[in-house]
Each structure stands twice: as C-alpha cells, then as structure tokens.
Design an enzyme around this catalytic site. Structure first.
Site, PDB file in Angstrom:
ATOM      1  CE  LYS A  91      40.125  50.283  79.834  1.00 43.87           C
ATOM      2  NZ  LYS A  91      38.964  51.232  80.214  1.00 43.87           N
ATOM      3  CD1 TRP A 102      35.187  64.219  70.762  1.00 42.30           C
ATOM      4  CD2 TRP A 102      33.754  62.635  70.308  1.00 42.30           C
ATOM      5  NE1 TRP A 102      34.192  64.681  71.568  1.00 42.30           N
ATOM      6  CE2 TRP A 102      33.364  63.845  71.457  1.00 42.30           C
ATOM      7  CE3 TRP A 102      32.895  61.901  70.144  1.00 42.30           C
ATOM      8  CZ2 TRP A 102      32.076  63.540  72.031  1.00 42.30           C
ATOM      9  CZ3 TRP A 102      31.923  61.455  70.664  1.00 42.30           C
ATOM     10  CH2 TRP A 102      31.194  62.398  71.605  1.00 42.30           C
ATOM     11  CG  ASP A 138      24.352  60.863  66.777  1.00 38.47           C
ATOM     12  OD1 ASP A 138      23.136  61.262  67.202  1.00 38.47           O
ATOM     13  OD2 ASP A 138      24.692  59.744  66.446  1.00 38.47           O
ATOM     14  CD  GLU A 142      34.167  67.501  73.255  1.00 41.51           C
ATOM     15  OE1 GLU A 142      33.125  66.990  73.771  1.00 41.51           O
ATOM     16  OE2 GLU A 142      35.183  67.136  72.860  1.00 41.51           O
ATOM     17  CG  HIS A 176      25.615  57.917  82.006  1.00 37.56           C
ATOM     18  ND1 HIS A 176      25.592  59.507  81.757  1.00 37.56           N
ATOM     19  CD2 HIS A 176      26.499  57.554  80.918  1.00 37.56           C
ATOM     20  CE1 HIS A 176      26.383  59.563  80.587  1.00 37.56           C
ATOM     21  NE2 HIS A 176      26.887  58.508  80.296  1.00 37.56           N
TER      22      HIS A 176
HETATM   23  N1  GLN Z   1      24.120  57.611  67.818  1.00 37.86           N
HETATM   24  C1  GLN Z   1      25.066  57.355  69.217  1.00 37.86           C
HETATM   25  C2  GLN Z   1      24.642  56.438  70.066  1.00 37.86           C
HETATM   26  O1  GLN Z   1      23.429  56.177  70.188  1.00 37.86           O
HETATM   27  C3  GLN Z   1      25.296  58.758  69.958  1.00 37.86           C
HETATM   28  C4  GLN Z   1      26.049  58.616  70.992  1.00 37.86           C
HETATM   29  C5  GLN Z   1      26.497  59.790  71.720  1.00 37.86           C
HETATM   30  O2  GLN Z   1      25.496  60.999  71.679  1.00 37.86           O
HETATM   31  N2  GLN Z   1      27.690  60.140  72.244  1.00 37.86           N
HETATM   32  O3  GLN Z   1      25.481  55.677  70.780  1.00 37.86           O
END
Ligand code: GLN
Ligand code: ZN
Length: 768
Positions: free
Chosen positions: A18, A570, A608, A614, A703
């Site tokens: 990295k 995760w 969220d 996945e 992004h």
């Molecule tokens: N609440 C999170 C953020 O805004 C959601 C991030 C995500 O969906 N990976 O960062």
C-alpha cells in the site's frame, strides 16, 4: 499428502505494498522501486509459506492491483477507450485501466470494479467484445514463476480459469454469450500454460464459477476447455479449483475430467467430499480445502482429521492434497504481530501464516504414524486445548442475550402501521416539502478530523477535548446544511472512522486487531472487527451526538445506524454458531438504539445496509431463504419505531434487479440508492416491480471530484419522476461524502438543492 496454498495476502505485514503504491501514485517512487518492493514481498511470502510447511508455493496470486486486471492485460484484453494499439501493456496503461488515470488522450474511466464472489474483495471487470481477440502479450506470471524457481521454491502457478475469466467479465456493448469466446481464448491460455510448465510442476486454474449456476449448455465447452488445458499444461499437472462454495450441483462439469487434481472448499460445504471423491477420474487427486481461508479462527484439527480419514478411505492417502479452502487473500498476515488482543481470544485465532502451519500439521498428523511423533502430538493437543477453552469460555455465551433472542415474537417484526398509514403521520410530524433533500450520512473527513481522531486514539488528546472537537465539527456540519437549505439534516459522522468498526467498538462480543488488514481493492485495505461472542449493546452508541445535532436546528436530524447484515458482512464472524444467530443478536442491539434515538426526540432514523446484497450465497436458488432472513433482521431492528418516526435505509453499488420485492419487504419508509452513473437505472427495476415506499435516487457520483450542475441533476430527477411518483421521491447524493472535500461537496449540494427546488416548483404549478 502434498500441501499447497491457493494464494497469500499481497499487502505485506506492514502494508508495504500500500505504501509503495501510494508513493508510486504520488510520483515519489519510480516503477523500478515499486517492482523491487513487489519482488521483496513475494519472496518474503514464499519464505513464510515454505517455512510453515507448504510444499507448493503459489505464484501469480500476487498482483500490484488486481489479479483479474493482470490476466486481462496479460491476454491483451484492453477496451478500445484506452486507445491501445495492441502488444504488451506499459505501466501507464495498467494504471489507467486500474484507476482511470489521465492519459495523453484525456481522462478515461477505469474498468468497473465489483465484488469477488461473496467476499469484500473487489476485482476489476474485464470487458469483452463479441469479436475479442486474445494473445499472450505479457510475462508477469512467468517472471514470478522464474523468480520463485531461482529462489529455490517449488512454484505452483495460480490464475483464474478461462470460464471464470469470461463469466466474470462484462460485454463491451450489447450483451452476448461471453462463453462463446472460449475457443478464441484457449490458444492464449494453452500457450501460457505450456510456458509455465517449464518452471511449475503444478498449475492451478481457479474456477469458482463452478460453485455458481452454470448454464447446462456450457457443460460440453467447459469440459473441452479444461481437458485441452490439462494437455497443454503437461508435463505440469493441472489443478482445477472450486473455492468459495460447493460444486455439488455441478459435478457433471468435473466428473472424470483428466486433470491432475480437483480442489474443493470443505469449509463452505463439507458434505461435498463424498460426492466429489466419487466423481474423480482414477488418476485425479482431491485437494481438501479444510482450513478456512475466509476467517480468522483456528481449525478444529480433530474434525478436519476425521474428514481426511474419510477421504483417505475412499481414495487412498496418495491421492489427497491439503490446502486452505480458498486463497488466504481474505485473511490478515500474521497473528504473532498482534500485541493488544486478549490472550485467551488470541489463542483461538489463526491468520495466514498460522493457517499454513495448520495445513502442515494436518498433513503430518494424517501421515502413517504421524500423530505418534511427539511434536505433532503436542501440536494436536495444543489445538484441542484451544478449542476446549473456546467452547467452554464464559465469554462466548451471554444468557441474557440468549433469552432475549429466544423470546423474539412475530409482532416485533412489524411497524405499528402500514406505510400508507405511516406516511401521512410522518408528513404531519416532519413538515417536509415535495422531493425532500438529504444526504447519506457522512461529510468530508478532513485531514484535521483524521489527525484529531488519530491523536485521541494514541492517547495524545483527552476525551473531553476530543468530544469538544467532534461537537464543533457537528455544529459546523449542521450550519453548513442549514445554509445549503437541505431538508433532513445529518450530524456528519466526524466521530466514525468506519461504519462497522464504530459500532463494533460499542458492542459487546466484538474485539479488534491492530494489524488485521485485508485488501479491499487496489491499495485500499480494511480492518474488519472480530465477533467472538454473543452480541449486545451495553449502552447507547449514537444518541449523544444525534441529540446534540438536533438541538442546533429545527429541521429534522437523521439518526445514523449501520444495519445488522452490513455489520455481519464486514466483520470476521464467529464460526461456532450459524451466522444468522449472530445477526439476530446484532439486530436486537440496533433495535435498542432505534428505540433510544426515538425516545430522545430523533424523528428520522437511517439504518444503512450496503452490505446486504453481497452477503447473498453464490447460487441464485439459495437467495430466497438468505434474503428473507436478512430482511427479517432489518425489520426487527426498525420495527420498534413508532408510525410517526421515519425509517430510512441506504443501499449502494449493488444490483437490485432481482431483489426489489425483498427490498420492499424491508418496509423502510425511504430508501436511498446510488443511481447517478447509470442515469437512474435502478429506478426502472423499482418501478417495474411496483416498489411501494419512498425512494431517493443518488443524483451525484461521490467517487468523482467533479461538481455536477443543477441542470444535470434536475434532468436526472425528471427521469426519476417519470418512473416513481414524485410524492414518493427524494433527492440525495449516491452515498456518503466522507472521501470528498468541502470545496466539491458544498457546490454539489447547492446544485442538488436547486435542482430539487426547480422540479418542486414546477410540480406545484401542476397542482401537486
Ligand atoms: N452512512 C454512511 C456514510 O454516509 C453510508 C456509507 C455506505 O453506504 N457505505 O458514509
Ligand atoms: Zn452507500
């Protein structure tokens, strides 16, 4: 019994790769410097594996960025937009394909990135034309094999097989049958395998697509391909590997195939052992994937040895090979580098180096009179003690949690009223305009925020000072949102480094490594929390800052939580009980937080679930049960809320096409999804399947540093309004904004608010 490994983590114990990649991207390290770091890492990793007792060390598992990208470049699969004339790819082209770097002909987009099977590793998606040509134009894996040979190792070349390479790719234009490219691809593979055979006695082709649903008409071409490649590889022996799942349903694809060995993932499906053994041709060996390459727990040696004994009974010990279940890419490097773990919990774990030793131990113990050797007997006894300590540990089971999960009743999964009845109550309580504007949760994590958090973690900043700093950031975020005119505000998540780690640190049953980094994509690594015991919530996790933010404004502030499926997906999850049991416990903890937020006056709560999709199994037909359970746990977490409280969820970078009914069953009042790059594509699926609740399509790509104009976002919103009733439409970005800078975010959000206001005014003119 030959021992081998399907791949080793690439980054290095101190994430050397990295560091080197970032220096290369910043221009402070030259290409030769990066190549030296890479060569050193490979050498070190072969040494570690060989010293642990691995007979065949993998080559080709290493990559500067991604192994699918490497293969595409090796075979000259370069999309037209890169303007490549053919022949070997140079370094600049490689980075442009990986990262969309600016080139001489302007800015080009990178290859698309998506999740590698059901892991959190992202690979770059090769793009194929219907008349795609393939030629062996590179030497990377050949050079690495030569490097390993020269250093005295016995290398096994490892690369994705042709079927996986094609199936995991994308069609450059109109969809076509990518497997039809097999005959064009095989000569390039054959040529490569023949060259690899000069240095490698074994060549492994990874075909995890064997664990998915393969079309029946692929049977003949796939078998023909592997048969031809086994011939091309001679005198090297071909090992066909099916990691990450079960190939029990696809045995006809491998039955009597003339390959040197077949590798199966016995962690994912132990029951396929007998079936696979029966399907082997008489000369073919069976490679037993008995050590979990996806998780950090020690192997249960006794259980694994009984599987080996069963396989030996069927096939004879000489036809067996032993390996981790899949590449160790998904594991941290070395447990011995962990200094802060609780010693008891640490004694239950194994990282990549330890897993290689476990492979050796099992092979030794299974050898004739092996278990009688004192060092083997000692190691087995030590393994048994660790397992006994783990099973008996009072830290695993929490009686109160058990009682609570057992007492979950049907009514706990249901909101007090249906969406149609809730919506007017919420409209009354929240007084929101048509097409309300909001954000997904996080705001830019400025260098100041990162540095202050790091100082606090290192103990250089007192808790009170840190808390004051965080509150200052929240106040600033609220002021910025009010100035922008957003309708539903967030506190901005300045206290969160990672949306799962943050909650893991507040929940019982979790612990954290110091160095347990796992590659997520390219140079990006994540450090998943470890769930070792029953999960519960000792106290409120997010209430203080949410209430503080709400105290600063009359607009509703959204409480921000991570959902049970995402926390599960995760983390490294305990393997001594079904994953669903663990998720149910997490769901109850999140439920308590929802109740507390509501009790403290928070009227909008977002849960969220970007990791929900996945976590689905590899096979489509297994989705239904798996999704139903995931949806139940979301509902359990959310349904404690009153009808007036608005529940949001957020999911992103997932294909919704086949799961809209299940997403609808989550019964969130509002869902936000990423949709800007595809110009609202997911909304078509939502509209087609009659998704009943409110939706916020992402209007700008988080992004990209680009600031989209109000016109552009208005246009997207109009498209959305054509698909979804505007009364159920929201406006928001694609995802959280933590990786962006304020000078991009402020104008982008201002434009987003303007876009929503324009459409709002127009719809009002039409009497809506
Ligand atoms: N609440 C999170 C953020 O805004 C959601 C991030 C995500 O969906 N990976 O960062
Ligand atoms: Zn997101």
């Amino acid at each position: 019994m030959i021992t081998h490994s399907l791949g080793f983590p690439r980054m290095g114990l101190a994430r050397e790769l990295k560091t080197a990649l970032e220096a290369r991207f910043a221009g402070t390290l030259d290409a030769a410097g990066l190549a030296r770091v890479a060569a050193d890492l490979r050498l070190r990793h072969w040494r570690l594996q060989a010293a642990a007792g691995i007979d065949l060390v993998p080559v080709g598992d290493f990559s500067l960025y991604d192994h699918m990208l490497d293969l595409a470049v090796l075979f000259g699969v370069v999309p037209a937009r890169y303007g490549h004339a053919g022949g070997p790819a140079d370094e600049a082209l490689y980075w442009r394909m990986a990262r969309g770097e600016a080139g001489t002909d302007g800015r080009v987009t990178a290859l698309e990135m998506t999740k590698w099977f059901d892991t959190n590793y992202h690979y770059l998606v090769p793009e194929f034309e219907p008349d795609q040509s393939f030629a062996l134009v590179g030497t990377t894996i050949l050079d690495e094999a030569a490097q390993a040979r020269a250093a005295g190792f016995t290398p096994k070349a490892v690369l994705p097989g042709p079927v996986t390479f094609l199936m995991l790719g994308a069609c450059a234009g109109e969809p076509f049958d990518r497997l039809a490219l097999l005959p064009r691809l095989l000569p390039a593979y054959s040529q490569l395998l023949a060259k690899l055979a000069e240095t490698c006695p074994w060549i492994e082709l990874d075909e995890p697509v064997l664990c998915q649903d393969l079309p029946a008409d692929a049977l003949a071409p796939c078998r023909a391909a592997w048969t031809a490649l086994a011939e091309a590889a001679a005198p090297a022996r071909l090992l066909l590997a099916a990691p990450y799942g079960s190939l029990a349903h696809n045995l006809d694809f491998v039955r009597d195939l003339p390959v040197g060995a077949l590798h199966i993932d016995l962690v994912r499906d132990p029951s396929q052992l007998a079936l696979a053994a029966k399907a082997l041709a008489p000369e073919t060996a069976l490679s037993l994937g008995l050590i979990d390459g996806r998780n950090i727990w020690r192997v249960d040696a006794a259980a694994a040895l009984s599987r080996i004994a069963l396989a030996a009974e069927r096939l004879g010990p000489r036809r067996l090979m032993l390996a981790p279940s899949c590449s160790l890419l998904h594991c941290p490097v070395d447990l011995e580098a962990e200094t802060d773990l609780d010693p008891e919990i640490q004694s239950w774990m194994a990282f990549a180096v330890q897993k290689c030793r476990e492979v050796r131990l099992l092979a030794d113990a299974a050898a004739p009179s092996g278990a009688g050797r004192p060092e083997v007997a000692d190691a087995l006894a030590e393994n048994r003690r660790a397992w006994e300590s783990r099973r008996a540990s009072p830290r695993l089971a929490d009686a109160a949690v058990r009682r609570r999960t057992a007492a979950v009743s049907q009514d706990m999964f249901h909101r007090p009223a249906a969406f149609a009845a809730r919506a007017p109550l919420q409209a009354e309580a929240l007084q929101l305009p048509l097409i309300p504007t909001t954000t997904i949760g996080s705001f830019p994590q400025t260098p100041e925020i990162r540095q202050t958090r790091a100082k606090f973690r290192r103990g250089e900043l007192a808790a009170a000072a840190y808390e004051a700093f965080v509150r200052g950031q929240v106040a600033e975020a609220v002021a910025r949102q009010e100035a922008l005119g957003l309708d539903v505000l967030v506190h901005g998540e300045p206290e969160r480094n990672d949306m799962v780690e943050f909650f893991g640190e507040k929940l019982a049953g979790f612990c954290f490594t110091r160095n347990g980094w796992v590659q997520s994509y390219g140079s990006r690594c994540v450090k998943p929390p470890v769930i070792y015991g029953d999960v519960s919530r000792p106290g409120p996790m997010t209430i203080g800052l949410a209430v503080f933010a709400q105290s600063l404004t009359d607009k509703p502030v959204k409480g921000m939580l991570t959902g049970p499926s995402t926390i599960l997906a995760w983390s490294f999850v305990r393997d001594d009980q079904p994953r669903e049991v663990t998720r149910r416990q997490i769901a109850l903890a999140v439920r308590d937080e929802v109740a507390d937020l509501e009790a403290q006056g928070i009227r909008v709560i977002q849960i969220d679930e970007p990791g929900l999709r996945e976590g689905l199994p590899l096979r489509r037909r297994d989705w239904e049960t798996s999704l139903a359970l995931a949806v139940d746990d979301f509902r359990l977490a959310a349904a404690v809320a009153k009808a007036e409280t608005q529940i949001h969820t957020h999911m992103c970078y997932a294909d919704f096409d086949e799961i809209v009914p299940e997403v609808a069953a989550m019964d969130a009042d509002v869902i936000s999804v990423e949709a800007s790059r595809s110009r609202m594509a997911p909304l078509a699926a939502f509209a087609r399947d009659g998704y009943p609740n409110a939706i916020g399509p992402g209007l700008y790509d988080i992004h990209s540093p680009r600031v989209p104009s109000a016109e552009e976002m208005e246009d997207l919103l109009r498209r959305a309004a054509a698909l979804i009733d505007p009364a159920r439409l929201w406006a928001n970005p694609d995802c959280g904004l933590k990786t962006r800078a304020w000078d991009e975010v402020t104008p982008s959000l201002a434009n987003m608010v303007a876009a929503a206001r324009r459409l709002r005014a127009q719809l009002a003119g039409q009497g809506l």
